[in-house]
Design a protein around this motif. Structure first.
Motif, PDB file in Angstrom:
ATOM      1  N   ILE A  41       0.851  -1.189   0.000  1.00 25.53           N
ATOM      2  CA  ILE A  41       0.000   0.000   0.000  1.00 25.53           C
ATOM      3  C   ILE A  41       0.890   1.244   0.000  1.00 25.53           C
ATOM      4  N   GLY A  42       0.571   2.161  -0.893  1.00 25.32           N
ATOM      5  CA  GLY A  42       1.399   3.362  -1.006  1.00 25.32           C
ATOM      6  C   GLY A  42       2.428   3.237  -2.099  1.00 25.32           C
ATOM      7  N   LYS A  43       2.552   2.039  -2.672  1.00 24.07           N
ATOM      8  CA  LYS A  43       3.500   1.857  -3.784  1.00 24.07           C
ATOM      9  C   LYS A  43       2.718   1.760  -5.089  1.00 24.07           C
ATOM     10  N   ALA A  45       0.515   2.124  -8.354  1.00 22.19           N
ATOM     11  CA  ALA A  45      -0.770   2.811  -8.484  1.00 22.19           C
ATOM     12  C   ALA A  45      -1.776   2.319  -7.445  1.00 22.19           C
ATOM     13  N   ALA A  46      -1.266   1.750  -6.342  1.00 20.27           N
ATOM     14  CA  ALA A  46      -2.162   1.175  -5.338  1.00 20.27           C
ATOM     15  C   ALA A  46      -3.057   2.256  -4.743  1.00 20.27           C
ATOM     16  N   GLY A  47      -4.349   2.031  -4.809  1.00 18.02           N
ATOM     17  CA  GLY A  47      -5.302   3.001  -4.278  1.00 18.02           C
ATOM     18  C   GLY A  47      -6.316   2.310  -3.386  1.00 18.02           C
ATOM     19  N   TYR A 248      -2.768  16.894   1.730  1.00 14.82           N
ATOM     20  CA  TYR A 248      -3.473  16.115   0.708  1.00 14.82           C
ATOM     21  C   TYR A 248      -2.836  14.732   0.680  1.00 14.82           C
ATOM     22  N   VAL A 249      -3.643  13.685   0.638  1.00 11.05           N
ATOM     23  CA  VAL A 249      -3.128  12.319   0.485  1.00 11.05           C
ATOM     24  C   VAL A 249      -3.907  11.653  -0.646  1.00 11.05           C
ATOM     25  N   GLY A 250      -3.195  11.102  -1.607  1.00  8.39           N
ATOM     26  CA  GLY A 250      -3.910  10.371  -2.660  1.00  8.39           C
ATOM     27  C   GLY A 250      -3.147  10.332  -3.961  1.00  8.39           C
ATOM     28  N   ARG A 251      -3.813   9.784  -4.960  1.00  7.26           N
ATOM     29  CA  ARG A 251      -3.190   9.631  -6.267  1.00  7.26           C
ATOM     30  C   ARG A 251      -3.181  10.960  -7.017  1.00  7.26           C
ATOM     31  N   PHE A 252      -2.297  11.034  -8.018  1.00  4.56           N
ATOM     32  CA  PHE A 252      -2.308  12.178  -8.928  1.00  4.56           C
ATOM     33  C   PHE A 252      -3.244  11.809 -10.076  1.00  4.56           C
ATOM     34  N   LYS A 254      -6.649  13.708 -12.268  1.00  9.35           N
ATOM     35  CA  LYS A 254      -7.388  14.980 -12.417  1.00  9.35           C
ATOM     36  C   LYS A 254      -8.646  15.023 -11.571  1.00  9.35           C
ATOM     37  N   ARG A 255      -9.346  13.869 -11.503  1.00  8.93           N
ATOM     38  CA  ARG A 255     -10.622  13.871 -10.775  1.00  8.93           C
ATOM     39  C   ARG A 255     -10.439  14.041  -9.263  1.00  8.93           C
ATOM     40  N   LYS A 256      -9.181  13.969  -8.800  1.00  9.85           N
ATOM     41  CA  LYS A 256      -8.915  14.196  -7.375  1.00  9.85           C
ATOM     42  C   LYS A 256      -8.915  15.684  -7.030  1.00  9.85           C
ATOM     43  N   ILE A 287       1.766  17.514   0.026  1.00 12.41           N
ATOM     44  CA  ILE A 287       1.070  16.670  -0.955  1.00 12.41           C
ATOM     45  C   ILE A 287       1.699  15.289  -0.912  1.00 12.41           C
ATOM     46  N   VAL A 288       0.939  14.337  -0.352  1.00 10.19           N
ATOM     47  CA  VAL A 288       1.442  12.969  -0.184  1.00 10.19           C
ATOM     48  C   VAL A 288       0.824  12.065  -1.246  1.00 10.19           C
ATOM     49  N   GLY A 289       1.667  11.294  -1.916  1.00  6.23           N
ATOM     50  CA  GLY A 289       1.160  10.356  -2.931  1.00  6.23           C
ATOM     51  C   GLY A 289       2.194  10.196  -4.022  1.00  6.23           C
ATOM     52  N   GLY A 290       2.188   9.050  -4.639  1.00  5.80           N
ATOM     53  CA  GLY A 290       3.231   8.766  -5.621  1.00  5.80           C
ATOM     54  C   GLY A 290       2.748   8.885  -7.050  1.00  5.80           C
ATOM     55  N   SER A 291       3.704   8.834  -7.956  1.00  7.47           N
ATOM     56  CA  SER A 291       3.353   8.852  -9.377  1.00  7.47           C
ATOM     57  C   SER A 291       4.465   8.163 -10.138  1.00  7.47           C
ATOM     58  N   GLY A 321       5.807  12.525  -1.844  1.00  3.91           N
ATOM     59  CA  GLY A 321       5.917  11.217  -2.503  1.00  3.91           C
ATOM     60  C   GLY A 321       5.047  10.204  -1.772  1.00  3.91           C
ATOM     61  N   MET A 322       5.206   8.936  -2.153  1.00  2.53           N
ATOM     62  CA  MET A 322       4.369   7.887  -1.535  1.00  2.53           C
ATOM     63  C   MET A 322       4.782   7.626  -0.100  1.00  2.53           C
ATOM     64  N   VAL A 323       3.784   7.391   0.730  1.00  8.15           N
ATOM     65  CA  VAL A 323       4.049   7.057   2.129  1.00  8.15           C
ATOM     66  C   VAL A 323       3.249   5.798   2.458  1.00  8.15           C
ATOM     67  N   ARG A 327       3.565   4.766   8.120  1.00  9.39           N
ATOM     68  CA  ARG A 327       3.980   6.139   8.499  1.00  9.39           C
ATOM     69  C   ARG A 327       2.907   7.196   8.213  1.00  9.39           C
ATOM     70  N   LEU A 328       1.861   6.772   7.503  1.00 11.78           N
ATOM     71  CA  LEU A 328       0.853   7.749   7.088  1.00 11.78           C
ATOM     72  C   LEU A 328       0.135   8.400   8.283  1.00 11.78           C
ATOM     73  N   ALA A 329      -0.055   7.616   9.345  1.00 16.81           N
ATOM     74  CA  ALA A 329      -0.746   8.152  10.524  1.00 16.81           C
ATOM     75  C   ALA A 329       0.013   9.365  11.085  1.00 16.81           C
ATOM     76  N   TYR A 344     -15.178  13.812  -7.954  1.00 18.23           N
ATOM     77  CA  TYR A 344     -16.037  12.631  -7.784  1.00 18.23           C
ATOM     78  C   TYR A 344     -15.311  11.687  -6.842  1.00 18.23           C
ATOM     79  N   GLU A 345     -15.977  11.124  -5.865  1.00 13.75           N
ATOM     80  CA  GLU A 345     -15.322  10.216  -4.930  1.00 13.75           C
ATOM     81  C   GLU A 345     -16.323   9.153  -4.475  1.00 13.75           C
ATOM     82  N   PRO A 346     -16.217   7.926  -5.013  1.00 12.76           N
ATOM     83  CA  PRO A 346     -17.204   6.901  -4.653  1.00 12.76           C
ATOM     84  C   PRO A 346     -17.285   6.677  -3.136  1.00 12.76           C
TER      85      PRO A 346
END
Ligand code: UDP
Length: 464
Positions: A41-43, A45-47, A248-252, A254-256, A287-291, A321-323, A327-329, A344-346
């Motif tokens: 998780i965090g590596k 495109a894991a979402g 911010y935590v999440g993927r890069f 556009k819809r984010k 801004i936390v999250g990988g690409s 970058g990805m965390v 360590r995210l907590a 949009y966020e299901p």
């Protein structure tokens, strides 16, 4: 149509209510064609889907099931089988080349996924009586299995084409196929799991009124995400007490809506420059999250980096970058506010992770966020895309100390009470038991094999 409510009764015996006594653990299949549950998780495109399937799988195993989680093998160096715990494993099936394939190009390999799944069953000498599929392409796999064998089909969408396509400018060529399959899943699966009341409404209003829907939310690991000392978290991350941290935590993607957050931060800094309450230099956007530079998320990250430079926010912004979850907590706890500016966020796992750590959330009033975030109690909801309202909401949390402290307490309490993975797994377990008991007694609704499948055969595959 049932709407499951939690907490539900706990049972360590998956077949407790069925008449037949099962001597060993009942094996069930979770299917997630992309979103490998064994990915770290965090590596990559894991979402959210990876997190959901892995956590649900592990929690169901603790409740007494043998859980086999199936995904597509996307790297030849990955193990074919990963054993997570004695009764929970990931099985990677061959479906197309063993390489990363963008989601919109994956559907053509689903018939091969079905074949590989059935071969695996043959080798193991078993037929899974129940499959819980995730995302529409796995749902298609489930419908195919339903036609070929006696199987109870449960489905979680994770993302609904009918809603998603309202919020994106470019509609992919696969869209029509996806919408048709999503409708077929709702009408033919034994149960569809909506993760929020909003998704329930969307399914009924935008997809089909013919369906069995149970509302069971997503969850979070409340032992990993829990309130810890903010001072200690900041010390570990080398953030001073003076700084006002917007996270911010999440993927890069556009819809984010990361652009909205960056622009809101610029507006907020301009407001702070007018007043004296907060030194604008102490405003920090993390801004936390990988690409992956080769993929679409790499392009979105570069776009956001360029915007940060253009708006002269470089000194206020850090791309972390990805965390990993371990360590995210620390980041959630160190932050003053976590912002989720999605178009949009299901469901939005990040919202409940942040709240579990006692961090108020400013989120777009869309999808699952309208259900998880209680505006004025656990954070603030604002219209998506609205830069000025985001700036104002973030400022309120940064400056109204008394209210923010109350929101912190309420946020963590809401998650502890409603969104633990164990609670989610208990509800899913009850649903599985109910469906299996019905199928054993023959009282279930006849679905699948008797249903038509004209939308699904190979010509649909070619259409993609
Ligand atoms: N995530 C993570 N490390 C990162 C960025 C994200 O572990 O650097 C995790 C995050 O904690 C959450 C998931 O990725 O569990 C994102 O799920 P969400 O439902 O918020 O968004 P999705 O990716 O499904 O759109």
């Amino acid at each position: 149509m049932s709407t499951g409510k939690f907490p539900a009764t706990q049972s360590n015996q998956p077949f407790a209510s069925a008449r037949t006594k099962i001597p060993t653990r009942q094996a069930i299949a979770l299917i997630s064609e992309h979103g490998d549950p064994a990915a770290e998780i965090g590596k990559d495109a894991a979402g959210g889907q990876n997190v959901y399937v892995r956590q649900v799988g592990e929690s169901l195993a603790k409740l007494g099931w043998q859980v086999d989680m199936f995904t597509r093998k996307s790297n030849p160096n990955d193990a074919t089988i990963v054993q997570h715990s004695p009764y929970c494993r990931t099985i990677r099936l061959i479906a197309g080349p063993e390489t990363y394939i963008p989601r919109d190009e994956l559907f053509q390999y689903m018939p091969e996924f079905v074949t590989s799944f059935q071969k695996f069953q043959q080798k193991e000498g078993t037929n899974y009586p129940l499959a819980h599929t995730n995302y529409w392409m796995s749902g298609w796999v489930g419908l195919e299995l339903q036609r070929r064998q006696n199987i109870q089909l449960i489905h979680t969408y994770h993302s609904l084409g009918a809603v998603k396509y309202q919020s994106v400018s470019e509609i992919p060529t696969i869209a029509q196929t996806r919408l048709a399959v999503e409708k077929q899943i709702l009408e033919q699966a034994h149960s569809v799991v909506a993760t929020s009341p909003q998704e329930f409404d969307d399914l009924e209003n935008l997809v089909s009124r013919l369906g069995n829907i149970d509302i069971i939310p997503c969850g979070t690991d409340v032992s990993t995400f829990r309130p810890i000392s903010k001072v200690e978290a900041r010390k570990q991350l080398d953030i001073s007490g003076k700084e006002k941290v917007v996270l911010y935590v999440g993927r890069f993607d556009k819809r984010k809506g990361i652009e909205t957050l960056v622009r809101a931060t610029r507006e907020l800094r301009a407001q702070l420059e007018q007043g004296e309450e907060i030194d604008p230099q102490n405003l920090k956007l993390l801004i936390v999250g990988g690409s992956d530079p080769q993929e679409a998320d790499g392009a979105e990250r570069r776009r956001i980096e360029d915007l940060v430079t253009e708006l002269d926010l470089t000194a206020n912004t850090e791309f972390v970058g990805m965390v990993g979850h371990d360590r995210l907590a620390l980041y959630y706890t160190a932050a003053d506010v976590c912002v989720i500016p999605s178009h949009y966020e299901p469901f939005g796992l990040v919202a409940i992770e942040a709240m579990a750590c006692g961090t108020p959330v400013v989120a777009s009033a869309v999808g699952g966020l309208k259900f998880t975030v209680i505006s004025e109690e656990t954070g603030l909801l604002v219209p998506p895309h609205d830069v000025a309202k985001f700036a104002h909401a973030i400022e309120r949390i940064l400056t109204d100390d008394i209210w923010a402290r109350k929101a912190r307490k309420q946020a963590s309490a809401r998650v502890q009470q409603n969104f633990s993975w164990t609670g989610v797994a208990i509800q899913l377990s009850d649903l599985y038991r109910r469906l299996l008991a019905q199928s054993l007694s023959g009282s279930g609704i006849a679905r699948g094999s008797s249903a038509t499948s004209t939308l699904l055969p190979k010509q649909v595959v070619k259409a993609s």
